[in-house]
Write an enzyme that holds these catalytic residues in place. Structure first.
Site: not given
Ligand code: GDP
Ligand code: MN
Length: 387
Positions: A108, A197
């Site tokens: 992530y 993101e």
């Protein structure tokens, strides 16, 4: 403002982030053709402004064109319901057909604005993928952060710390991850993002570091200086009422309750929502008509609020400062004449010429219009009427 994954991938690619090749399609036939062009195995992905697609069945690995045909047919004819959509779900109009990768590990990587520290923060985790919200809740230490100086951006040692946190010891992979993080930060800073993101960033079985999902949100107030973003704007994915309000210079945000609010001033709007909640009600929206309450603005504001079928009552809370209460009362009366007030409208006016305004409202004798003595009285009245 939000953009689609396929658009976010373009911005990432331009910033030097490796992304698998892909096509955007709108029909099943195009999806099948794209599969044949891209090759062996593809992943079919719904392009909508909501995450949680994987778990909802709207991200599908397809080994053959026949599988792609089935997946595309399903996604284009069913509404996607995920944790982020609400029970009614959203319709899917576009699909991304991307070359599939063989995943060894999912990471992530994200940049968001830290409002408390007043600077961007880069976050990484070696536990990326579809469970990142659970990781954040269960094991926050698994997310490593570096805060960026607003002018200096990402410094070398910070990039190093983040790459180490991902546990990438292979030199080429570490270098590649560093380039990904730098690219994401570059996109965040140069396009005035509020969020950028990559989840997941993956290490493939053959040791490549590639981004296979991307999400970006932008500061609405900065979009004017990014022609590229203006081109990417997709009005069909926005809340229709919020768009309409923007056109009329009204600040409108849809909420989940059943009491519509029509207020002048953002502070007053927040106080109005608080007092509604204090009396057990739930606001259906935040609507700030701004400093000058004109006839046109009032009509448009009521039209927007009334178009929300969940609205069972409206609280009008207006402070007549520069705009005098009697002018505002005239605007309300005009709106009542023009539109059908299908629900009770409780009005609380305060300020310059309030006596004259009250007289005008009572003379107009509008069905369903209820005047309130003060804000508490107004909240009690509207909450009682929707209960
Ligand atoms: P999201 O659920 O909306 O965040 O959609 P993602 O694009 O992140 O996809 C969800 C999950 O599908 C990923 O975490 C992966 O596990 C899986 N996935 C997506 N693309 C691929 C791919 O190319 N290959 C493989 N093996 N899995 C993939
Ligand atoms: Mn994802």
């Amino acid at each position: 403002m939000k953009i689609h994954e396929y658009q976010a991938r373009e911005l990432l690619m331009d910033a030097g982030v490796p992304v698998p090749p892909s096509d955007v399609v709108e029909t099943v036939d195009q999806a099948v053709a794209a599969h044949k062009k891209i090759g062996d195995r593809v992943v079919v992905k719904a392009q909508v402004f909501a995450g949680g697609r994987g778990k909802a069945g709207f991200v599908k690995l397809c080994a053959t064109p026949a599988e792609t045909e089935e997946a595309a047919g399903f996604m284009l004819s069913n509404r996607m319901v995920s944790k982020q959509t609400g029970p009614e779900g959203i319709a899917v109009k576009r699909l991304l057909i991307a070359a599939a990768v063989d995943i060894e590990a999912e990471y992530y990587v994200a940049v968001v604005l830290d409002r408390e520290k007043r600077c961007p923060v880069v976050m990484v985790s070696r536990e990326g993928g579809v469970e990142i919200e659970e990781v954040a809740a269960r094991n926050p230490d698994a997310i490593v952060k570096e805060w960026l100086h607003p002018h200096l951006g990402l410094l070398g040692f910070q990039a190093g710390n983040l790459v180490n946190a991902l546990g990438l010891t292979d030199k080429a992979q570490a270098k590649s991850a560093r380039a990904v993080i730098a690219g994401l930060v570059k996109v965040f800073l140069s396009y005035d993002c509020s969020l950028a993101e990559i989840n997941p960033l993956v290490r493939t079985k053959d040791g490549q570091i590639v981004a296979i999902d991307a999400k970006m949100n932008f500061d609405d107030s900065a979009v004017f200086r990014h022609p590229r973003l203006q081109e990417m704007f997709d009005p069909s994915e926005e809340n229709a009422n919020e768009l309409r309000a923007k056109e009329h210079n009204l600040s409108y945000i849809a909420l989940d309750g059943n009491i519509g609010c029509l207020v002048n001033g953002a502070g007053l709007a927040m106080a109005t929502m608080d007092i509604i909640k204090l009396h057990g009600g739930e606001p259906a929206n935040f609507l700030d008509v701004g400093g000058s309450v004109t006839r046109e603005a009032a009509i448009e504001a009521f039209r927007i609020i009334l178009s929300d079928e969940r609205v069972k009552g409206i609280l009008v809370n207006i402070f007549g400062g520069i705009a005098r209460c009697d002018t505002i009362a005239e605007a309300l009366i005009a709106a009542a004449r023009e539109l059908d007030f299908r629900v009770p409208v409780v009005v609380r006016l305060e300020g310059t010429n309030v006596e004259r305004a009250r007289a005008l409202l009572s003379e107009a004798n509008i069905d369903r219009l209820v005047t309130a003595a003060d804000l508490t009285d107004a909240a009690e009245k509207v909450c009682a009427r929707v209960a």
